[in-house]
Design a protein around this motif. Structure first.
Motif, PDB file in Angstrom:
ATOM      1  N   GLU B 115       0.819  -1.212   0.000  1.00  0.00           N
ATOM      2  CA  GLU B 115       0.000   0.000   0.000  1.00  0.00           C
ATOM      3  C   GLU B 115       0.854   1.263   0.000  1.00  0.00           C
ATOM      4  OE1 GLU B 115      -3.363   0.076   2.505  1.00  0.00           O
ATOM      5  OE2 GLU B 115      -3.971  -1.956   1.986  1.00  0.00           O
ATOM      6  N   GLY B 116       0.171   2.373  -0.196  1.00  0.00           N
ATOM      7  CA  GLY B 116       0.849   3.660  -0.268  1.00  0.00           C
ATOM      8  C   GLY B 116       1.540   4.035   1.025  1.00  0.00           C
ATOM      9  N   HIS B 117       0.967   3.618   2.129  1.00  0.00           N
ATOM     10  CA  HIS B 117       1.621   3.775   3.430  1.00  0.00           C
ATOM     11  C   HIS B 117       1.751   2.377   4.015  1.00  0.00           C
ATOM     12  CE1 HIS B 117       0.274   7.857   2.592  1.00  0.00           C
ATOM     13  NE2 HIS B 117       1.161   8.279   3.475  1.00  0.00           N
ATOM     14  N   GLU B 119       1.818  -1.083   5.855  1.00  0.00           N
ATOM     15  CA  GLU B 119       0.785  -1.762   6.636  1.00  0.00           C
ATOM     16  C   GLU B 119       1.397  -2.955   7.361  1.00  0.00           C
ATOM     17  OE1 GLU B 119      -2.523  -1.114   6.947  1.00  0.00           O
ATOM     18  OE2 GLU B 119      -2.530   0.631   5.630  1.00  0.00           O
ATOM     19  N   SER B 128       1.437  -0.177  11.219  1.00  0.00           N
ATOM     20  CA  SER B 128       0.914   0.600  10.100  1.00  0.00           C
ATOM     21  C   SER B 128       0.974   2.075  10.460  1.00  0.00           C
ATOM     22  CB  SER B 128      -0.548   0.243   9.830  1.00  0.00           C
ATOM     23  OG  SER B 128      -0.693  -1.133   9.585  1.00  0.00           O
ATOM     24  N   THR B 129       1.629   2.844   9.629  1.00  0.00           N
ATOM     25  CA  THR B 129       1.723   4.275   9.902  1.00  0.00           C
ATOM     26  C   THR B 129       1.307   5.041   8.656  1.00  0.00           C
ATOM     27  OG1 THR B 129       4.066   4.240   9.312  1.00  0.00           O
ATOM     28  CG2 THR B 129       3.532   4.053  11.646  1.00  0.00           C
ATOM     29  N   GLY B 130       1.284   6.325   8.767  1.00  0.00           N
ATOM     30  CA  GLY B 130       0.831   7.154   7.661  1.00  0.00           C
ATOM     31  C   GLY B 130       0.460   8.518   8.211  1.00  0.00           C
ATOM     32  N   ASN B 131      -0.339   8.540   9.249  1.00  0.00           N
ATOM     33  CA  ASN B 131      -0.562   9.769  10.002  1.00  0.00           C
ATOM     34  C   ASN B 131       0.680   9.947  10.869  1.00  0.00           C
ATOM     35  OD1 ASN B 131      -4.172   9.510  10.613  1.00  0.00           O
ATOM     36  ND2 ASN B 131      -2.998   9.423   8.737  1.00  0.00           N
ATOM     37  N   LEU B 132       1.329  11.066  10.724  1.00  0.00           N
ATOM     38  CA  LEU B 132       2.655  11.236  11.318  1.00  0.00           C
ATOM     39  C   LEU B 132       2.626  11.413  12.839  1.00  0.00           C
ATOM     40  CD1 LEU B 132       4.089  13.528   8.520  1.00  0.00           C
ATOM     41  CD2 LEU B 132       4.714  11.145   8.976  1.00  0.00           C
ATOM     42  N   LEU B 420      -6.135   4.416  14.184  1.00  0.00           N
ATOM     43  CA  LEU B 420      -4.964   3.679  13.713  1.00  0.00           C
ATOM     44  C   LEU B 420      -4.726   2.399  14.514  1.00  0.00           C
ATOM     45  CD1 LEU B 420      -4.634   6.336  12.053  1.00  0.00           C
ATOM     46  CD2 LEU B 420      -2.236   5.675  11.946  1.00  0.00           C
ATOM     47  N   ASP B 422      -7.103   0.597  15.412  1.00  0.00           N
ATOM     48  CA  ASP B 422      -8.067  -0.304  14.800  1.00  0.00           C
ATOM     49  C   ASP B 422      -7.533  -0.827  13.460  1.00  0.00           C
ATOM     50  OD1 ASP B 422     -10.557  -1.588  15.005  1.00  0.00           O
ATOM     51  OD2 ASP B 422     -11.475  -0.153  13.635  1.00  0.00           O
ATOM     52  N   ILE B 423      -6.960   0.060  12.662  1.00  0.00           N
ATOM     53  CA  ILE B 423      -6.356  -0.362  11.391  1.00  0.00           C
ATOM     54  C   ILE B 423      -5.238  -1.370  11.652  1.00  0.00           C
ATOM     55  CG2 ILE B 423      -4.881   0.497   9.508  1.00  0.00           C
ATOM     56  CD1 ILE B 423      -6.700   2.988   9.399  1.00  0.00           C
TER      57      ILE B 423
END
Lengths: 647, 647
Positions: B115-117, B119, B128-132, B420, B422-423
């Motif tokens: 994925e783009g960020h 997982e 899993s990150t993406g929100n900094l 996050l 939960d993700i």
């Protein structure tokens, strides 16, 4: 006594008589704090008593007076540790901002304005606080107001020491330094105790070094010495080289021997026997019975004056019409409308226009505004919590304030900040882009599929999700001209201009945006589809598929999904079938809003089918993801067809 | 090549051959990054290329190997700037954690795990990150896992420089120092560029001083020198006196002349002509056509191995039964159940039990646990964002993890952190107290009246709001024994034990808690009331008022308002009238959940009346506030009576 010389902390030191005056006020105020909390049987006496010298010095000598508490030139005093409300009420009450007797008698009583945590409806209180760590950000917002209106007032933010643990304060510190907000002075009530005990045990922290590391100047004073507090405020106010923090070394429960340094008095009132003892120690009259009678037999008669709201004077200009051959995204339409208004109003003649960004200006399309009005564009970096509060506070001062961000940051990450903006009756224009599954390749962490579900909880926030660039243009101009908190939301992708069946733009030309009104986009009688935002054009595509199969259904656009058009739902229900279609979490989106109306209004019988997002999305092109999630237009058409077969 | 000597960074320096190996991998990886992003037409090459030497050194030489990527003794590598996924995939793919060809060909394609960020479903990816700003907190959670299981693994957290602006990182820093988590090493990719430009212009920050001010040791290295990175990791790993941050001075887009220091390549792929040029510069083969064919003609065939989940082995003990003469609050019942389990399981024999607190242990009733298991009690101070993530991460490691807080902090303030969690498919037991208007005197900023409205957006979070101490006891033991994210919520006040009409505790003795099942508390045929939590006893009181007036209605308790008992609703609808009754926002609470079921299931005809909170509450005693808000039992009785008159 003439206090003019000392107002605004301009004199280097205090005259002994003024010092004595403040000290006397403080002694009496300590008694007030104890009366209030013992009477209510709850509240926070400890921190109120450690902060009281700061409160009294500030409220007496800052440039704000009880006879003109809303003067636009006034200094702003923000109390971030809102649980010290007894101290704030004692100081403001004794200084004449409101009747002290009313504050004492009706503290924490239902229906009274003297709430457990300070509320902005009282004169002297600039920001409702209670959830810690937000006050310095609000102070930054007020400091920016001074800049926007070219006024020279100062902002004083009193904070607790425990709350320094909140990360948001570090964001506010950096923002203040970046923008040279040297008109801010922070004061920390360093009594070393928080609810669970000594702060060095609960969460060790070097507050002075934290502030210094972000470029603040640090002063340390005895927080019970009026002279030292005043001297520090003088230095901080007159030195424009950096924002200052005054770390005031204090004693929790100061003034009553058996309360001092006892952390249990952070949030516990004295029982009556100890109250009696405390009053004796302070040499003050015990008036508990008097106030108890007032409390039990009467109601609070004090009604705070209405806080004047500066009129928003903005020419929202002529709406743009995007013709059907234009292919653009709603983000760009927002950016264009924003820069149109910036140009027409010269960045704001009477009403300044301000825009906050969190390192996404290129994506949220505020770059053009930033070039037109660089002095009104506040680049806050990746500091969303701070930004949401600073923007909220600024929006209450008569500045037309936009905060544009991706949905996951502008809503999900900052929900609680907006909750407090809402409680503060702010006037924020929140623009959120990259909503829904439409954000595509960035994947699930970036897919904001809960914006309706979240903002629906905030009584004062209104939400608009326009369907195309024309409706976006009109929605943005609409919110610019209206008071209150609004969120205007949109996806990332380009969307076609929505037209009527003849190909004329449906939301262009003379179309006026009206919240709560559904637009009938296509007609039919076999069923009805409700959609909004970037899904509407897909709903129209489904309509075309169905038409080609000889099935005519209605297609409605509801750009305000939280303000359901009940008449339209009744009309739609007449077909016997309603399908909602959105790239929002199916549990909390438009489908749920319609279900609520149908069930509570007793509309029907009608079959309701909700199509929406039922699991976290993946990473890929939006159309592929819609396919994977069963949300492609073909699937909508199939769903309608199946439902009609079954009926 | 034998890497044993260097594994875990135990050797003071690298052999030239190992350095060469890493450098060669990095050159190839740069090509992979460019292939991925150009092929996908999106993604973040710039930071991937500045971080690649760190990624490669860490993934090759930390104690984690592709043949056993889930070994419980492994070092944990958290990549906080999840947008550098191309770099992470290139490193992991080249080192054999998964097939590199699949990662390149299917990067950001719908249905692929690449994925783009990043997982957590991929081996090698721990979070899993993406929100900094969340990675260091997750790292703290993993570092605590080492302590709970008495293992000596290390945690390495790679972060961006822009994200250092997030306040949550300062919270994580302090937590790490307080708990002596010297097994954490942070690495900052200091390429000086963020989306909008140079970080010194976007948001000036002294990262080294920020870390030092919180007690971290700081090393600065050339982030493209494998030797320097390795040396710093050696020092940080072997020195146990403090956690270390390694500030790696890097160049965005490093390795391709025309990409270097160009901030637009933060989040932009190279167009094909520049891609060709870049590959030439790197001296690598252009395999774009090959991968394009794979992407266009096929689907991703790589299926990540199932991540083993450590079994939770907890004896949840015998439920307590509180008799009707006991008057206590649900908070205490939670605290008792928790300490019961701590005692029976000796704080966790095979499954450690951990509890996180944010300076509210006395109020949320975790003090007894903190005395029983002081080594498993983590006092995090007023740092909720950090705490939510640290607890979430720890909960994935096989530690039974509770985070207890007031609702406004544990849910409203931290919604996005839980999103996050939960993700990440965490296993968190969130206990929220002081829910609803019941919090009373603390006023509106503290009244969490949106917990259902918020958590309903999270697909994997389940919610239980028990009605009395007996049901609380059973709910707490229930969630302790089940996998997944749960929130168990309750008010502040004492509530009576709910009994049947004969006075026997309804939820005591043999009663088994079953989610999704409504309990028929009182019977009748004229209408039905649905309630839950601290309002149920008020609903029973209304039932008594109505009974005395000769009106019999059903009263249901639905402790899982988000899991509606459809059969019970059908049964209730048979009476013709359903009234929901709660101290939650009326728009998003139980009433709304029932409306949804009624409308979508086509239940009825039935009249639905929703009673709930319609405006922010005031400050006062709960019963007074209920009166003011039209939610007193008498008002419920009146509402039922009126409705029946009308029918």
């Amino acid at each position: 006594m003439n206090l003019t010389l000392y107002r605004g902390f301009r004199s280097p030191s205090l005259d002994a008589s003024v010092r004595k005056l403040i000290e006397d006020y403080c002694r009496v105020a300590r008694g007030d704090i104890l009366h209030m909390t013992t009477l209510a049987g709850s509240g926070h006496p400890g921190g109120s008593m450690s902060s009281i010298e700061m409160f009294m010095t500030l409220f007496l000598l800052a440039r704000v007076t009880p006879d003109d508490p809303f003067n636009e030139e006034r200094d702003r005093i923000v109390v971030s540790h809102g649980h010290t409300s007894p101290g704030v009420y004692a100081a403001l009450g004794r200084l004449g901002f409101f009747p002290i007797d009313q504050a004492i008698a009706f503290f924490r009583k239902a229906g009274s304005p003297f709430e457990g945590h300070i509320e902005r409806n009282l004169p002297g209180v600039e920001w409702s606080t209670g959830n810690l760590g937000q006050g310095l950000s609000a102070g930054c917002g007020f400091a920016l107001a001074a800049r926007c209106f070219e006024r020279d007032f100062n902002v004083y933010v009193v904070m607790g020491d425990g709350e320094q643990q909140k990360g948001q304060i570090s964001e506010a510190r950096r923002f203040a330094v970046k923008y040279g907000l040297t008109n801010i002075t922070a004061l920390v009530d360093y009594n070393r105790l928080q609810i669970s005990g000594n702060i060095s045990e609960v969460m060790p922290q070097n507050i002075a070094e934290n502030f210094r590391s972000d470029g603040w100047k640090v002063l340390e004073v005895n927080g019970h010495s009026v002279d030292e507090i005043y001297g520090a405020l003088h230095q901080a106010t007159t030195d424009d080289s950096a924002p200052y923090v005054v770390i005031a070394h204090t004693t929790m429960g100061k003034g009553v021997s058996f309360m001092e340094n006892e952390y249990e008095y952070h949030g516990k009132a004295l029982p009556e026997d100890l109250f009696v003892k405390a009053l004796e120690e302070l040499g003050l009259e015990n008036k508990l019975d008097h106030y108890r009678q007032m409390r039990e037999k009467g109601v609070c008669t004090y009604v705070p004056p209405k806080r004047p709201e500066r009129e928003i004077k903005i020419d929202t200009g002529e709406p743009r019409t995007y013709e059907p051959d234009v292919k653009t995204d709603n983000r760009s339409a927002f950016g264009n409308a924003l820069s149109d208004m910036a140009e027409i109003n010269a960045c704001g003649r009477e009403t300044p226009i301000a825009v906050f960004d969190c390192d996404l200006a290129g994506s949220v399309k505020t770059e053009k505004f930033s070039r037109l009005c660089p002095h009104r564009f506040f680049e806050s970096g990746i500091q969303e919590h701070h930004t949401a509060v600073a923007a909220g506070a600024l929006s209450t001062t008569g500045v037309l304030t936009f905060f544009a961000d991706f949905g996951v940051f502008g809503i999900c990450e900052t929900y609680n900040q907006h909750r407090l903006n809402d409680i503060n009756e702010a006037n924020l224009k929140l623009i959120c882009t990259h909503l829904g599954i439409d954000v595509g390749e960035d994947g699930k962490t970036h897919q904001c599929i809960d914006y309706l579900g979240l903002l629906r909880n905030l009584f004062g926030f209104r939400v608009i999700i326009p369907a195309d660039p024309n409706q976006t243009d009109r929605a943005v101009r609409f919110v610019a001209g209206r008071r209150g908190n609004f969120m205007v939301g949109m996806g990332r992708s380009k969307v076609p201009v929505i037209t009527d069946e003849e190909g004329k733009p449906l939301f262009g030309g003379d179309y006026t945006f009206t919240p709560g009104k559904a637009d009938l986009v296509r007609d039919g009688d076999r069923g009805a589809i409700f959609s909004y935002g970037g899904m509407l054009h897909r709903a129209v595509k489904a309509w075309e598929i169905l038409r080609d199969r000889g099935i005519r259904v209605k297609v409605y656009n509801l750009a305000t999904p939280l303000e359901v058009d009940v008449d339209a739902v009744r009309e739609a229900a007449g077909t016997g079938l309603i399908v909602t279609y959105e790239d929002h979490n199916v549990r909390t989106g438009l489908g749920n809003c319609l279900a609520d109306v149908i069930a509570t209004e007793g509309i029907g019988p009608v079959r309701l089918i909700k199509m929406g997002v039922t699991e976290y999305g993946g990473s890929g092109k939006p159309d592929e993801l819609f396919q994977d999630l069963g949300l492609a237009p073909e699937e909508l058409a199939r769903t309608v067809e199946e439902a009609l077969k079954g009926s």
